[in-house]
Write an enzyme that holds these catalytic residues in place. Structure first.
Site, PDB file in Angstrom:
ATOM      1  N   PHE A 112       0.836  -1.199   0.000  1.00 21.62           N
ATOM      2  CA  PHE A 112       0.000   0.000   0.000  1.00 21.62           C
ATOM      3  C   PHE A 112       0.873   1.252   0.000  1.00 21.62           C
ATOM      4  CE2 PHE A 112      -2.320   3.279   2.513  1.00 21.62           C
ATOM      5  CZ  PHE A 112      -3.297   3.546   1.564  1.00 21.62           C
ATOM      6  N   GLN A 113       0.562   2.187  -0.886  1.00 21.79           N
ATOM      7  CA  GLN A 113       1.300   3.444  -1.040  1.00 21.79           C
ATOM      8  C   GLN A 113       2.794   3.221  -1.285  1.00 21.79           C
ATOM      9  OE1 GLN A 113       0.084   6.164   2.180  1.00 21.79           O
ATOM     10  NE2 GLN A 113      -1.556   6.870   0.839  1.00 21.79           N
TER      11      GLN A 113
END
Lengths: 576, 163
Positions: A112-113
């Site tokens: 994530f990210q």
């Protein structure tokens, strides 16, 4: 002293003397934000978009000479910062960007990210680092500031995975006093023999011209440039990035050169026999058609970056070195009596230049009932006594500001010259105002550019940075419209915004003062009223003539002598 | 003109991509590139072969020198130097052709390093043109795999590239 990685980072910034960080929190930098919370020395400015953070840090750096500092999270935080990093890179602005990264064990797993921040930013930073060990943070930060601010300055990015800032892992901390890198030793001193050779050529010239750029501003060499120019008696032109390094109101200054340079500057470039380029990089917007650039000139080039020399234009006398040192050496030689300028050699040259200057190429229709954008900038200049810091966005308004606001000091004119980044002006103005709270800061912009980072109006309120926004609102993306008029037979393809916000109300909803000015006779009064409100940000929405163009103009692919002049401008035989 | 750039750089993650990225971003071409750590494991040495006018190669050299990871570099082609490349060739070799291949390999001072009933793998070392000549000497249909390392090199005599 035992500290966590996050504390080490913050303490390192403190020890580096950092005053402001422009940033935006997110998952990967939460440990760092927690460490920021526990101290008060380094002040954090919460922007509304990471692009704004980089531009604010950039404005701060341009106005002070100190590196701007940015803190963003991984993934979108980093990618949003890229435009601002590239902006700083193109204009050689010192900046240190710290970005959070996915924890080390998750790197490469499409977490994530997660993005490859080091990979994405590589082409637009001077250097970047990925810190994988908490014990490397302090030294890396030291290196980052060293690289960003020495030699030809530029942005440096430090990517730090979240686990490296873990508050539970404590290691001993000491901020390095200095740093040495065997692979990075920027050249600083110009070669004395070359300097002497250059000076000899200069003093023999009949048609010399000094062409100086942003390197003089970055190298803090304005005083030396002024002294040398006066001593030599030569005409001087500045690039867009060099404005202010020589006082624009002085007689020897013949204006900006290049695509929207003055008639006299471009003509003088075309006819000169000796070109002295100082801290300038022969950008295509300056040179025009390369094969017709200064056809009869011997070229001397002083620059700290050897790669800038003979990159676009072959140079006859290269001098690699810090501009300040080189100019000092030239002054020393001139003051020693061994070399002396001969004004009689260049008296004919000056006559010719004065003739060109007498055509008054920046004149415009002063009788028009509409608000001319040039008029607004002239009034801004008068109301601020020429003392304001002026930031700009990109387009026609940028050129009007460069042409009509006569900058007499370096670091007062702050714009994105190399990358040409719309959206730069407002966040940059916030950074400038934080650096110089007692000075007037104006952002000259247009209704197109201002909408690219309009959200920073909110930051301006939170951090009490009262700036004055001069919006030259002509309803069009003016520079695009101008090119379409000249080269696409007035097919205005998508350069008109049918709907734009009511800026006055918009400014008010952000907590500022909004003004809309659509009558020429109200321009002066509105500016005075705005600048009288010292502690308020005022948005002045000037409704300007939508058909006005920027003149003179060298269209793409043409030479300096092939300028398109304002309609009705009296021309001489050269233009026949 | 062909240039052989010999580059001493920090043995850091990402150093190679900085060089490769510089070439693609500025539109320079890379003919071949080899890189490995030196006797000092903190440094790598890269040999990069490129083509371009003198102006272009001067610009390439300056831009490479600007990379923070680059410690030093020289253009080997500017002075006396030795250039070597290693090539491994897999050829179909049966019947009378086996002898022919062995002879050719000897002439080119190569060696046969793997043998099956129907194939050889030949190792040849030398400058680029020698390897080209060897490939030409083989029957075209017999060659079914070629692996070349790209050039590496060193300058002759005392002069050299070191700290």
């Amino acid at each position: 002293m035992e500290l966590s990685g996050a504390e080490i980072l913050v303490q390192s910034l403190k020890d580096e003397g950092v005053e402001y960080i422009f940033g935006y929190p997110g998952g990967s930098v939460l440990h760092i934000y927690d460490a920021l919370f526990k101290q008060e020395d380094v002040k954090h400015v919460l922007v509304r978009h990471e692009q704004g953070a980089t531009h604010s840090a950039d404005g701060y750096a341009r106005a002070t000479g100190k590196p701007g500092v940015v803190l963003v999270t991984s993934g979108p935080g980093a990618t949003n910062a890229v435009t601002g990093i590239a902006t700083a890179y193109m204009d050689s602005i010192p900046m240190v960007v710290v970005s959070g990264q996915t924890p080390t064990p998750m790197i490469g797993s499409d977490a994530f990210q997660e993005v490859d921040t080091v990979g994405i930013t590589r082409p637009c930073v001077k250097h970047n680092f990925l810190v994988k060990d908490v014990r490397d943070i302090a030294e890396t930060i030291k290196k980052a500031f060293h690289i960003a601010s020495t030699g030809r300055p530029g942005p440096v990015l430090v990517d730090i995975p979240k686990d490296v800032t873990d508050p539970a892992v404590l290691v001993s901390y000491e901020y390095p006093k200095k740093v040495s890198m065997r692979s990075y030793n920027p050249s600083v001193k110009g070669h004395k023999g070359q300097i002497k050779k250059a000076l000899e050529l200069m003093l023999r010239a009949h048609r010399p011209i000094l062409y100086t750029g942003g390197g003089v501003v970055l190298g803090e060499a304005s005083d030396e440039l002024v002294a040398l120019t006066k001593k030599l008696g030569f005409p001087i032109t500045n690039t867009l990035m060099g404005l202010g390094s020589y006082p624009a109101t002085e007689r020897q200054f013949i204006g900006m050169l290049g695509m929207h340079g003055t008639y006299e500057a471009n003509k003088a470039m075309h006819e000169c026999d000796t070109l002295i380029a100082i801290g300038a990089r022969f950008d295509d917007r300056v040179t025009g058609k390369l094969s017709e650039f200064c056809p009869n000139a011997t070229i001397i080039h002083v620059d700290i970056d050897p790669a800038s020399i003979s990159k676009n234009v072959k140079v006859d006398v290269p001098i690699v070195g810090e501009v300040k040192g080189v100019l000092k050496e030239m002054l020393k030689l001139l003051n020693s009596g061994e070399f002396s300028p001969k004004p009689e050699l260049i008296s004919k040259w000056w006559e010719r230049i004065e003739k060109w200057r007498s055509y008054n190429c920046l004149d415009y229709d002063r009788e028009s009932k509409l608000i001319k954008p040039q008029y607004v900038v002239e009034q801004l200049y008068e109301v601020t006594n020429g003392e304001a810091f002026v930031t700009s966005d990109v387009g026609q308004h940028q050129m009007y500001a460069a042409q009509y606001y006569k900058f007499n000091k370096p670091r007062r004119w702050i714009n994105s010259g190399g990358l040409g980044t719309m959206g730069f002006g407002l966040p940059a103005a916030i950074g400038v105002k934080l650096a110089h709270p007692e000075s007037e800061v104006a952002c000259v912009t247009g209704e197109g550019s201002i909408q690219m980072c309009i959200q920073e109006l909110s930051t301006a309120l939170q951090y009490k940075t009262p700036i004055k926004i001069i919006n030259l609102n002509n309803g069009y993306l003016g520079m695009v419209r101008q090119w379409q008029e000249f080269t696409y037979e007035s097919r205005y393809s998508h350069s008109y915004m049918d709907t734009i916000p009511e800026f006055m109300k918009l400014a008010e909803s952000y907590g500022h003062v909004g003004m809309r000015i659509d009558k020429k006779e109200d321009v002066r009064g509105a500016l005075e009223e705005a600048f009288a409100q010292k502690d308020r940000t005022v948005f002045l929405d000037f409704i300007t003539d939508p058909t006005e163009n920027v003149y003179p103009m060298i269209e793409a692919g043409k030479g300096h002598h092939e300028m398109r002049l304002a309609p009705g401008m009296i021309t001489d035989e050269d233009l026949a | 003109m062909r240039h052989i750039l010999s580059i001493l750089m920090e043995n850091e993650a990402g150093a190679l991509s900085r060089v490769a990225g510089l070439f693609s971003a500025r539109g320079y071409n890379i003919e071949s590139l080899t890189v490995a750590p030196t006797e000092d494991p903190s440094m790598s040495r890269m040999t990069l072969v490129t083509r371009g006018s003198d102006e272009v190669v001067e610009q390439i050299t300056k831009q490479l020198n600007k990379l923070v990871d680059v410690i030093k570099l020289i253009d080997l082609a500017e002075s006396a130097h030795i250039e070597r490349e290693i090539m491994l060739v897999k050829v179909h070799a049966q019947g009378g052709y086996r002898e022919e291949v062995k002879r050719l390999t000897e002439i080119f001072r190569g060696s046969i390093i793997d043998v099956t009933a129907s194939s050889f793998i030949i190792e040849v070392t030398g400058a680029q043109d020698k390897l080209d000549a060897f490939l030409k000497a083989l029957e075209e249909q017999s060659v079914f795999e070629v692996v070349r390392s790209g050039a590496t090199g060193i300058s002759r005599g005392e002069k050299g590239l070191h700290l």
